[in-house]
Motif scaffolding. Sequence first.
Motif, PDB file in Angstrom:
ATOM      1  N   LEU A   1      -2.594   0.918  11.701  1.00 52.45           N
ATOM      2  CA  LEU A   1      -1.527   0.694  10.734  1.00 52.45           C
ATOM      3  C   LEU A   1      -1.281   1.923   9.837  1.00 52.45           C
ATOM      4  N   PRO A   2      -2.312   2.529   9.223  1.00 55.40           N
ATOM      5  CA  PRO A   2      -2.052   3.756   8.451  1.00 55.40           C
ATOM      6  C   PRO A   2      -1.523   4.897   9.317  1.00 55.40           C
ATOM      7  N   ALA A   3      -2.016   4.997  10.558  1.00 53.84           N
ATOM      8  CA  ALA A   3      -1.524   6.056  11.450  1.00 53.84           C
ATOM      9  C   ALA A   3      -0.052   5.858  11.758  1.00 53.84           C
ATOM     10  N   MET A   4       0.362   4.608  11.938  1.00 53.83           N
ATOM     11  CA  MET A   4       1.766   4.351  12.224  1.00 53.83           C
ATOM     12  C   MET A   4       2.638   4.654  10.999  1.00 53.83           C
ATOM     13  N   LEU A   5       2.181   4.322   9.806  1.00 52.87           N
ATOM     14  CA  LEU A   5       2.937   4.620   8.593  1.00 52.87           C
ATOM     15  C   LEU A   5       3.057   6.131   8.361  1.00 52.87           C
ATOM     16  N   ILE A   6       1.975   6.856   8.608  1.00 48.88           N
ATOM     17  CA  ILE A   6       2.011   8.312   8.465  1.00 48.88           C
ATOM     18  C   ILE A   6       2.932   8.927   9.515  1.00 48.88           C
ATOM     19  N   LEU A   7       2.906   8.386  10.731  1.00 52.26           N
ATOM     20  CA  LEU A   7       3.786   8.876  11.796  1.00 52.26           C
ATOM     21  C   LEU A   7       5.250   8.633  11.444  1.00 52.26           C
ATOM     22  N   MET A   8       5.575   7.478  10.860  1.00 54.12           N
ATOM     23  CA  MET A   8       6.959   7.210  10.456  1.00 54.12           C
ATOM     24  C   MET A   8       7.395   8.152   9.347  1.00 54.12           C
TER      25      MET A   8
END
Length: 136
Positions: free
Chosen positions: A38-45
């Motif tokens: 979840l944090p990786a996806m938010l950082i990627l966005m």
Amino acid sequence: MKPIAWIVAGLALTGLAAALESQGNLGTNPVAALPISLPAMLILMGGQYCLWRGFRSGVVAMWSGAFNRSRKTPASAKTPSTYDAADIEPVGGFDADAVFARYMEQRKPDQASPAEQPNEPLVTKPTRPTFGRRNI
């Protein structure tokens, strides 16, 4: 921000998301991987938004620089002024006597000079009552 800064920030955030996601799956079920995914996806966005904003800013900057029709004309291309030779200041500097003489020649005859105007008070009393102290 400048387009280069947006693009660098986007690449850095995308790389951080990839490094965080490369930690791997901590468990066998998807819920165990949620604290990393979840944090990786938010950082990627966020990184993709920065990249999009950088490319958009770069295109706008290039487009406005290439097709800017509201550029100011250089001083050499300006049209000559409509002043006569008599209106131009003398080369030696400002001549107040000549300016006053030219004003006196051009003024209308019905205009009174400051010395000929009657002495009237500069401030008149208001017609309506005012708040505060009264000046009697």
